[in-house]
Enzyme design. Structure first.
Site, PDB file in Angstrom:
ATOM      1  N   ASN A  75      -6.102  -3.153   2.334  1.00  0.00           N
ATOM      2  CA  ASN A  75      -6.027  -4.595   2.520  1.00  0.00           C
ATOM      3  C   ASN A  75      -7.439  -5.137   2.664  1.00  0.00           C
ATOM      4  OD1 ASN A  75      -3.232  -4.631   2.558  1.00  0.00           O
ATOM      5  ND2 ASN A  75      -3.094  -4.515   4.772  1.00  0.00           N
ATOM      6  N   ARG A 131       0.838  -1.208   0.000  1.00  0.00           N
ATOM      7  CA  ARG A 131       0.000   0.000   0.000  1.00  0.00           C
ATOM      8  C   ARG A 131       0.868   1.251   0.000  1.00  0.00           C
ATOM      9  NH1 ARG A 131      -3.102   0.209   4.790  1.00  0.00           N
ATOM     10  NH2 ARG A 131      -1.556  -1.205   5.621  1.00  0.00           N
TER      11      ARG A 131
END
Length: 83
Positions: A46, A28
């Site tokens: 996620n 990320r």
């Protein structure tokens, strides 16, 4: 048409899901950094299934330029699926 669209050409929005070893490897953070470099916006998170999902928006050429690169060491493979 907005000033941004006129200045940069066609705009594009892509939803995606990434499969493979993508949690716990700063994926990320990497995605956010690459998006800033290219000047696109969006989100990434996620999932409870162990994947990463997100959306990227911006000028078509810049959205198309985002690619999965080397993430961590050793090289870990991630597969992007665009629904």
């Amino acid at each position: 048409m907005s000033a941004l669209a006129k200045a940069s050409g066609a705009l594009k929005s892509v939803d995606y899901e990434v499969f493979g070893r993508v949690q716990g490897v700063c994926f990320r953070m990497y995605t956010e950094e690459e998006a800033r470099k290219l000047g696109v916006v969006g989100w990434v998170k996620n999932t409870s299934q162990g994947t990463v999902t997100g959306q990227v928006q911006g000028p078509e050429d810049k959205v198309n330029a985002i690619a999965i690169k080397r993430i961590g060491k050793p090289l870990r493979l991630a597969v992007v699926q665009v629904p």
